[in-house]
Enzyme design. Structure first.
Site, PDB file in Angstrom:
ATOM      1  N   GLY A  44       0.404  -1.268   0.040  1.00 49.93           N
ATOM      2  CA  GLY A  44      -0.090  -0.363  -0.042  1.00 49.93           C
ATOM      3  C   GLY A  44       0.781   1.355  -0.390  1.00 49.93           C
ATOM      4  CD  GLN A  49       3.589   5.227   2.523  1.00 51.46           C
ATOM      5  OE1 GLN A  49       2.314   4.977   2.125  1.00 51.46           O
ATOM      6  NE2 GLN A  49       4.072   4.789   3.184  1.00 51.46           N
ATOM      7  CB  CYS A  87       5.480   2.265   7.794  1.00 51.80           C
ATOM      8  SG  CYS A  87       4.765   3.741   6.939  1.00 51.80           S
ATOM      9  CG  LEU A  88       6.577   0.827   1.584  1.00 59.37           C
ATOM     10  CD1 LEU A  88       5.971   0.906   0.354  1.00 59.37           C
ATOM     11  CD2 LEU A  88       7.828   0.001   1.543  1.00 59.37           C
ATOM     12  CG  HIS A 135      -0.566   1.205   7.609  1.00 51.01           C
ATOM     13  ND1 HIS A 135       0.451   0.929   8.007  1.00 51.01           N
ATOM     14  CD2 HIS A 135       0.024   2.413   6.445  1.00 51.01           C
ATOM     15  CE1 HIS A 135       1.523   1.857   7.829  1.00 51.01           C
ATOM     16  NE2 HIS A 135       1.355   2.543   6.977  1.00 51.01           N
ATOM     17  CD  GLU A 136      -0.781   2.331   2.844  1.00 48.21           C
ATOM     18  OE1 GLU A 136       0.075   3.836   2.387  1.00 48.21           O
ATOM     19  OE2 GLU A 136      -0.204   1.589   2.956  1.00 48.21           O
ATOM     20  CG  HIS A 139       0.332   6.527   5.136  1.00 47.93           C
ATOM     21  ND1 HIS A 139       1.935   7.371   5.309  1.00 47.93           N
ATOM     22  CD2 HIS A 139       1.062   5.407   5.372  1.00 47.93           C
ATOM     23  CE1 HIS A 139       2.657   6.840   6.441  1.00 47.93           C
ATOM     24  NE2 HIS A 139       2.031   4.864   5.834  1.00 47.93           N
TER      25      HIS A 139
END
Length: 161
Positions: A44, A49, A87-88, A135-136, A139
């Site tokens: 995702g 991000q 998380c990236l 999660h997304e 963000h």
């Protein structure tokens, strides 16, 4: 290729702006987001991000792939499910790999929004897909998964990132 922004970048802590233009640039952005996500083996990725403060995310997890523009998330089943999450944008500064922690998330959610052509999107999710959507969406509100952790655990992760 768009660069993944990491913790410390102010765009990750700033609520994203709604998407208003459904044009060729938006379609290119969504394609770029998928490319960036796949390049780092993510499941995702939200606009902030990659440094774009717009309310959209892409996903490819649990056999489901798509994108949602201007998402609204509704919790259908509030029972907490504990699972590992990374998380990236929160990588270990030495290994560049996401740092994982056990995070509580709602068991079931529905996300509603639009697709790249301004058509309605509505997806009910459980399991890893529900976790991804939560999660997304966070963000897009300027939040990171570490914000859900006990203070001492979040501090340990921040020291590694």
């Amino acid at each position: 290729m768009r660069e993944i922004r990491v913790i410390g970048d102010p765009v990750l802590r700033t609520p994203a702006e709604p998407v208003t233009d459904f044009d060729r640039e938006l379609r290119r952005l969504i394609d770029d987001m998928f490319q960036a996500m796949y390049a780092v083996n993510g499941v995702g990725l939200a606009g902030p991000q990659i440094g774009v403060s717009r309310r959209l995310f892409v996903y490819d997890i649990a056999g489901r792939k798509g994108h949602v523009v201007n998402p609204l998330l509704t919790v259908d089943d509030p029972e907490d499910v504990l699972d590992e999450e990374g998380c990236l944008s929160v990588p270990d500064r030495r290994t560049r790999q996401p740092i994982y922690a056990t995070v509580a998330r709602a068991a079931g959610v529905t996300v509603e929004g639009l697709d790249r052509l301004q058509r309605p999107v509505r997806v009910k999710a459980r399991g890893s897909l529900a976790r991804c959507f939560q999660h997304e969406t966070e963000h897009l509100d300027g939040k990171l998964y570490v914000d859900r952790l006990p203070r001492n655990e979040a501090r340990e992760i921040m020291l590694k990132a």
